[in-house]
Structure formats: structure tokens, C-alpha cells
Design an enzyme around this catalytic site. Sequence first.
Site, PDB file in Angstrom:
ATOM      1  N   ASN A 151     -20.506 -44.377  26.402  1.00 47.75           N
ATOM      2  CA  ASN A 151     -21.197 -43.547  27.398  1.00 47.75           C
ATOM      3  C   ASN A 151     -22.696 -43.829  27.466  1.00 47.75           C
ATOM      4  O   ASN A 151     -23.463 -43.008  27.970  1.00 47.75           O
ATOM      5  CB  ASN A 151     -20.999 -42.066  27.065  1.00 47.75           C
ATOM      6  CG  ASN A 151     -19.544 -41.658  27.152  1.00 47.75           C
ATOM      7  OD1 ASN A 151     -18.808 -42.119  28.009  1.00 47.75           O
ATOM      8  ND2 ASN A 151     -19.120 -40.798  26.238  1.00 47.75           N
ATOM      9  N   HIS A 197     -13.880 -29.192  29.382  1.00 43.28           N
ATOM     10  CA  HIS A 197     -13.935 -29.818  28.068  1.00 43.28           C
ATOM     11  C   HIS A 197     -13.443 -28.871  26.977  1.00 43.28           C
ATOM     12  O   HIS A 197     -13.627 -27.655  27.037  1.00 43.28           O
ATOM     13  CB  HIS A 197     -15.375 -30.251  27.764  1.00 43.28           C
ATOM     14  CG  HIS A 197     -15.496 -31.181  26.611  1.00 43.28           C
ATOM     15  ND1 HIS A 197     -15.697 -30.748  25.316  1.00 43.28           N
ATOM     16  CD2 HIS A 197     -15.440 -32.542  26.545  1.00 43.28           C
ATOM     17  CE1 HIS A 197     -15.769 -31.792  24.512  1.00 43.28           C
ATOM     18  NE2 HIS A 197     -15.615 -32.888  25.231  1.00 43.28           N
ATOM     19  N   GLU A 220     -17.897 -28.468  35.061  1.00 42.71           N
ATOM     20  CA  GLU A 220     -18.683 -29.651  34.718  1.00 42.71           C
ATOM     21  C   GLU A 220     -19.157 -30.303  36.006  1.00 42.71           C
ATOM     22  O   GLU A 220     -18.522 -30.173  37.055  1.00 42.71           O
ATOM     23  CB  GLU A 220     -17.849 -30.643  33.905  1.00 42.71           C
ATOM     24  CG  GLU A 220     -17.335 -30.082  32.584  1.00 42.71           C
ATOM     25  CD  GLU A 220     -16.497 -31.083  31.801  1.00 42.71           C
ATOM     26  OE1 GLU A 220     -16.747 -32.299  31.922  1.00 42.71           O
ATOM     27  OE2 GLU A 220     -15.595 -30.642  31.072  1.00 42.71           O
ATOM     28  N   SER A 262     -15.414 -36.201  32.449  1.00 42.69           N
ATOM     29  CA  SER A 262     -15.482 -37.459  31.726  1.00 42.69           C
ATOM     30  C   SER A 262     -14.193 -38.263  31.736  1.00 42.69           C
ATOM     31  O   SER A 262     -14.224 -39.474  31.508  1.00 42.69           O
ATOM     32  CB  SER A 262     -15.901 -37.211  30.273  1.00 42.69           C
ATOM     33  OG  SER A 262     -14.945 -36.409  29.606  1.00 42.69           O
ATOM     34  N   ASP A 317     -21.715 -27.791  32.668  1.00 43.88           N
ATOM     35  CA  ASP A 317     -21.845 -28.864  31.679  1.00 43.88           C
ATOM     36  C   ASP A 317     -22.218 -30.151  32.416  1.00 43.88           C
ATOM     37  O   ASP A 317     -21.410 -30.707  33.157  1.00 43.88           O
ATOM     38  CB  ASP A 317     -20.524 -29.024  30.930  1.00 43.88           C
ATOM     39  CG  ASP A 317     -20.607 -30.029  29.786  1.00 43.88           C
ATOM     40  OD1 ASP A 317     -21.516 -30.875  29.809  1.00 43.88           O
ATOM     41  OD2 ASP A 317     -19.756 -29.968  28.886  1.00 43.88           O
ATOM     42  N   HIS A 349     -22.332 -35.661  31.304  1.00 44.07           N
ATOM     43  CA  HIS A 349     -22.123 -37.022  31.800  1.00 44.07           C
ATOM     44  C   HIS A 349     -22.889 -37.312  33.082  1.00 44.07           C
ATOM     45  O   HIS A 349     -22.866 -38.451  33.559  1.00 44.07           O
ATOM     46  CB  HIS A 349     -20.628 -37.266  32.028  1.00 44.07           C
ATOM     47  CG  HIS A 349     -19.840 -37.308  30.757  1.00 44.07           C
ATOM     48  ND1 HIS A 349     -19.653 -38.460  30.023  1.00 44.07           N
ATOM     49  CD2 HIS A 349     -19.216 -36.318  30.070  1.00 44.07           C
ATOM     50  CE1 HIS A 349     -18.939 -38.190  28.946  1.00 44.07           C
ATOM     51  NE2 HIS A 349     -18.659 -36.902  28.944  1.00 44.07           N
ATOM     52  N   LYS A 351     -25.574 -39.624  25.489  1.00 42.84           N
ATOM     53  CA  LYS A 351     -24.929 -40.418  26.544  1.00 42.84           C
ATOM     54  C   LYS A 351     -25.995 -41.216  27.277  1.00 42.84           C
ATOM     55  O   LYS A 351     -26.461 -42.228  26.771  1.00 42.84           O
ATOM     56  CB  LYS A 351     -24.096 -39.505  27.425  1.00 42.84           C
ATOM     57  CG  LYS A 351     -22.961 -38.844  26.620  1.00 42.84           C
ATOM     58  CD  LYS A 351     -22.147 -37.893  27.429  1.00 42.84           C
ATOM     59  CE  LYS A 351     -20.958 -37.359  26.646  1.00 42.84           C
ATOM     60  NZ  LYS A 351     -21.339 -36.607  25.430  1.00 42.84           N
TER      61      LYS A 351
END
Length: 403
Positions: A60, A146, A192, A196, A221, A224, A252
Site C-alpha cells: 500500500n 473494515h 470508508e 481496500s 475511514d 486508503h 500507506k
Amino acid sequence: MANRVEGALQAGASSWQEELHQALAAIPADGLRRLRSLSARGAARLTPDQGPPLLDLASNDYLGLAQHDAVVAAARQVMDEQGVGSGGSRLVSGTRPVHTALEQQLATWLGRERALLFPSGFQANLAAVTALADRHSLVLADRLIHHSLLMGVRASGAQLRRFRHNDLSDLERRLAGARRIDPAQRLVVLSESLYSMQGTSPAVADLAALCAAHGAALVLDEAHALGVLGQAGRGLGHGLPSIALISGTLGKAFGSGGAFLAGDELTIEWLLQTSGAFRYTTALAPPLAAAALAALDEIQQRDRGPALLARAQCWRQALEAAGWPRPAGEGPILPLLVGEDGAALALQARLEAAGLLTVAIRPPTVPLGTARLRLVLRHDLPRGSLPRLLQALGPPSPVGPCK
């Protein structure tokens, strides 16, 4: 592993050990996870325990900052001056000037009043949920949220309801129903900005407006997305003050380690005073904080996100033209759907034999029957990576101008 377990059992096992042994034995051999040691070699290659270097299509490190000279130098300087670990929790002796500087600059960058550092994204997400929800609350979470956020719900004791992935109509129906049943109940929504394992994103502005309309606290979140998506890499929640907490990680796109929560003064002060996930843990290692601070400066000076996203779209088009299902989303995560676990593992092995590191993602991380290879684009991938991938996946296919 089987021999080690058998040896331990022969030495005299308790009933709980027997139960664990039986549960492990029930997992199919191709379902067992294995740890594998990889050492860095160059910006885009990893060297396994045995064999030649592999082109990294799995990590990542989206912006290639983990080995950036300025980021490494910042960590090294603080390590030389202060050592490696912080030696205590933030409320004892662990807080260092670099922690305060990073928190202040993250908050300013994101347009939030305040930020608070955590040693890991898992801890940050636990803290976010338990700060906003308790046993009297209702949490509405995206079905693909997540695991750390789900553990936060469990720790809070709140009631949990799941809504369909990125389906705001389903969420609106559930929010309206909850308000009819109990107009005063605290509602918390978990989502999110870039998933991911799916590569997908919700309509974050609409999501925030929906939560505000129903008086629900939104935890977003952005682990990413930060550094890649949104204006100058500030994520999809930037400019939306109604979001209660932004969760971000520094391991990341920032190429370092640790995490943070960002929000208004009231919410962050509440976290500081009440969060066990913050209070009862050793502070983020100062070299990691220094590296993240240098990475933030690099992100602000050079916006690599647009070029990375354009390259990701080119890869999607080429994969689709080669006969593969077009990977969902717009970001640098390209999930290549395969279906069955065995087929995904076989494809992983084929790519590794061709010198490409990818990882088969299988249940329970993704739903049954949707095993996939999680391909990750990074800023520092060398030219020619896409043709190599397409050749390893199957018959060569024209890739146009993408390199």
C-alpha cells in the site's frame, strides 16, 4: 506447523488446546495463511527468502514514499537524536515535540480543528467507535467495513445494523426507521472513502449530508484515500465539516507507520480524556512520526495523486480489453475478481513465477466465491509493468500508450 502442534499436544494438552487443534485441523490446507519474509530491494522490488526479486504489486505504499530520501532521512535524524521508542504512553512520558507538530500539521492539512495520533489504524478505529457509541447507541455500518471498526462496535456494546455496500438509499431507509422508533437514540454511521479489497468509494458528500439530516455521527475511514484521492490528496471527506471523525493511517501513502483521528476540538478532547485505546498504549515511535511529517510535506509539495489515478484508469482499460473483468473503482486498488479460492491461489503462483508479487484475497476477508487478486498501483512502478502483468495473466494483449 502441523508437526509443531502435534508435538505440543503430545507433551500434554489442556481441553482448550484440544479444541484449538481440532479447529485448526478443520481448515483446508489451501485455506491456511503463511507468514513470508520479504526484504526491500529498490523502490518497486521485494526479495523473498528464496528466489529472485519480485516486482511489488501488493503493498500500500501508493506514493512510493517508504524509501523516499527525505522521509528516510527524517526518521534517521530523530532516531539518532532520541532513540527508537517513545518509552511510554502519551499521558505519561511519551509525548514528544514531533508528535505535537505532526498532529497540528495533519489537522491544518485536512481542515480539521485537531488531530490525535495512535500507534496503529486498528487502534484508531477502535477508539473512534467507542468514543461515539455505547450500549444505548445504534451503529449503522457498510456491509464491507473494515474488521477494526466492527471490533469497535463490539467493544462499545452498541447495537449493529449493516447496510448494503455504498447504498445510500438503503442507509437512508435504515436511518429513517431508527429515528421513528427512537427519535433520541444516538446513531453512528461507519463508512470508508476507499474500500481496500473492493477499490470502490461511496458518494461521500451525499453520505455526509444524509447523516447530518438524521443527526447521525459519521466516522469516515480514509486510510486508503489520503495522499491519493480528493483535492491535493486530502481525501474524499475534505471540506465536509459535518463528518464527526476522519480516520487516517500513516503506513500507506505516507510510507511510515501509525495512524490518527481528526475532528473538532470537542470530539478530540473527549478522545484524549476517555479513550483507553489512546491512554493505555505506548506512543507512536518518534522516528515514525518524523517520517510521516516529512511525507506530509512531500505530499503537499508534489501532488502525485492525479497522475497515479490516470495510470490506474489506463490499467483498468487494458485489463478489460484483455478479457478480464474491469476492476471496480477509480483509485490505485485494482481487484481482479477470480471467484474460487483455488483459482486465485493458482493465479497468484503463476504471477509469482513470472516475477510479480500479488496476493490472493480469500474469505473471510471477502465474501465466499469472490476470491481475487488485489493489484496495487504505486507511483514508483517502473515503465513496462503493465505489459509484464498482462503477459503473465494470459495471452499478450495490446496496451496502447500505458507503460
